[in-house]
Design a protein around this motif. Structure first.
Motif: not given
Length: 403
Positions: A106-121
């Motif tokens: 039931g967690i809203d997708s707006d409160r889910i963030k991807i923090c992978d290598r794309d941050l670096e990229y």
């Protein structure tokens, strides 16, 4: 290493609204925690589906069982409201699984963030070019604990990082780094019998006719490292996931991960090769380190396509260099001397001619074929340690002693 600057968008807009939970108690998750901590952001927990990590902690922050959110410690809201969830996992399939799992709670997708290598990229892609050297310096310092000696680089690691900015012969290196274009160069030098058989080449994922491919094959991109999909049984694949992964890779210039200039601007192509039976299980990689056109050492890797891979170095007479490792753990098992050793040394000499240094990689197959794998100019991105450390200087001297 995650630079705190990369997190500014997430932190600036959310730090006063939510508490932070990191999904993924691994290397990326721990780096993310440290970066957030340096910004004064409190992470209240890690969550992971790996049972072996439950009950442990990182920097006194507990690792909770994501599958049993209703059994969280009393310090947490049982409805999991008020939290921002940062998925610190690189694997795309695992990211989707976690996203579905969280949304199922039931967690809203707006409160889910991807923090992978794309941050670096994305961070490095947006840097002005006059900042590249500073960023390379920081990457080097993160790995070795000291800054680069830009004026007089002496170790192998310093030299190959220095060449990211000041290297020569970039056009030719870029051609040989391109897994598609390199084949023509190898064909001219030693003949096409030493090339892995191609099953297809495409410019776009949607052009691939999977029905026409054999049951086993390997799909890879020509413009990066680790951009491979190994298919042993075609009936088990999800074509949609493969296409999504290929599109993701094609949209990202590998140069911006570690500033390896030989990758920059390579036109992305999709390559399909024959599946080499036993490559991960029984076939060694023989990677020949060459300096000024002369082979010097052979890096013999057992199981290079597995997490538990090990490796050791041999000289040209097949004397193992005891205790020496680079990136992989040292392999204490003595590898059999290959019957084709003289041949791969001769071919490596031909293919490395004209370069200060490079690595020429080979597969020696059970059916007797000697297959070219790739030519590499920046091993491990220039960011892994030799053990013992003096081998870093030793390889550096092999580059500089003739100059």
């Amino acid at each position: 290493m995650i630079n705190p600057i990369m997190l500014s968008d997430i932190v600036d807009s959310n730090c006063k609204t939510y508490k932070y939970i990191i999904i993924g108690a691994g290397k990326i998750g721990y780096e993310l925690f440290d970066a957030l901590h340096s910004l004064g952001v409190d992470v209240v927990a890690f969550m992971d589906n790996d049972k072996s990590k439950h009950g442990k902690s990182y920097r006194n922050v507990s690792i909770q069982n994501l599958c049993k959110y209703e059994a969280l410690d009393d310090a947490f809201d049982k409805d999991m409201s008020g939290y921002l969830y940062l998925i610190a996992i690189n694997n795309r399939k695992a990211q989707r699984t976690i996203m579905n799992q969280l949304e199922g709670y039931g967690i809203d997708s707006d409160r889910i963030k991807i923090c992978d290598r794309d941050l670096e990229y994305q961070y490095r892609k947006n840097l002005p070019e006059d900042r590249y050297r500073d960023e390379i310096d920081q990457l080097y310092a993160n790995s070795f604990g000291v800054k680069m000696n830009w004026e007089h680089p002496t170790s192998y690691s310093e030299i190959i990082n220095w060449e990211k900015i000041y290297g020569s012969d970039l056009e030719l290196k870029r051609e040989l780094t391109d897994k598609y274009l390199a084949r023509e160069y190898v064909k001219k030098q030693i003949g096409e019998t030493h090339l892995v058989r191609y099953l297809g080449v495409w410019d776009k994922p949607e052009q691939i006719n999977f029905d026409a491919l054999p049951n086993s094959f390997v799909i890879k991109l020509n413009n990066g490292s680790g951009r491979n999909i190994i298919v042993k049984d075609k009936s088990t694949i999800d074509v949609g996931i493969i296409i999504e992964e290929l599109e993701y890779w094609m949209d990202r210039d590998y140069f911006f991960y570690k500033f390896e200039s030989n990758y920059r601007g390579i036109k992305p192509r999709i390559i399909c090769e024959e599946y080499l039976e036993g490559l991960a299980e029984t076939v060694y990689d023989y990677d020949v380190f060459c300096f000024h056109g002369e082979p010097k050492y052979i890096w013999c890797i057992s199981g290079s396509h597995r997490e538990e891979a090990k490796a050791s170095f041999y000289d040209l007479e097949w004397n193992r260099q005891d205790g020496v490792s680079y990136g992989y753990p040292y392999d204490p098992v003595l590898a059999p001397k290959p019957e084709q050793l003289d041949l791969i040394i001769e071919y490596s000499r031909k293919l490395s001619d004209g370069f200060r240094h490079c690595r020429v990689d080979w597969y020696l197959m059970p059916d007797g074929r000697v297959l070219f794998s790739e030519i590499t100019f920046v091993s491990w991105g220039g960011l892994r340690h030799f053990i013992p450390e003096d081998w870093d200087k030793k390889f550096g001297l092999l580059i500089t002693e003739k100059e």
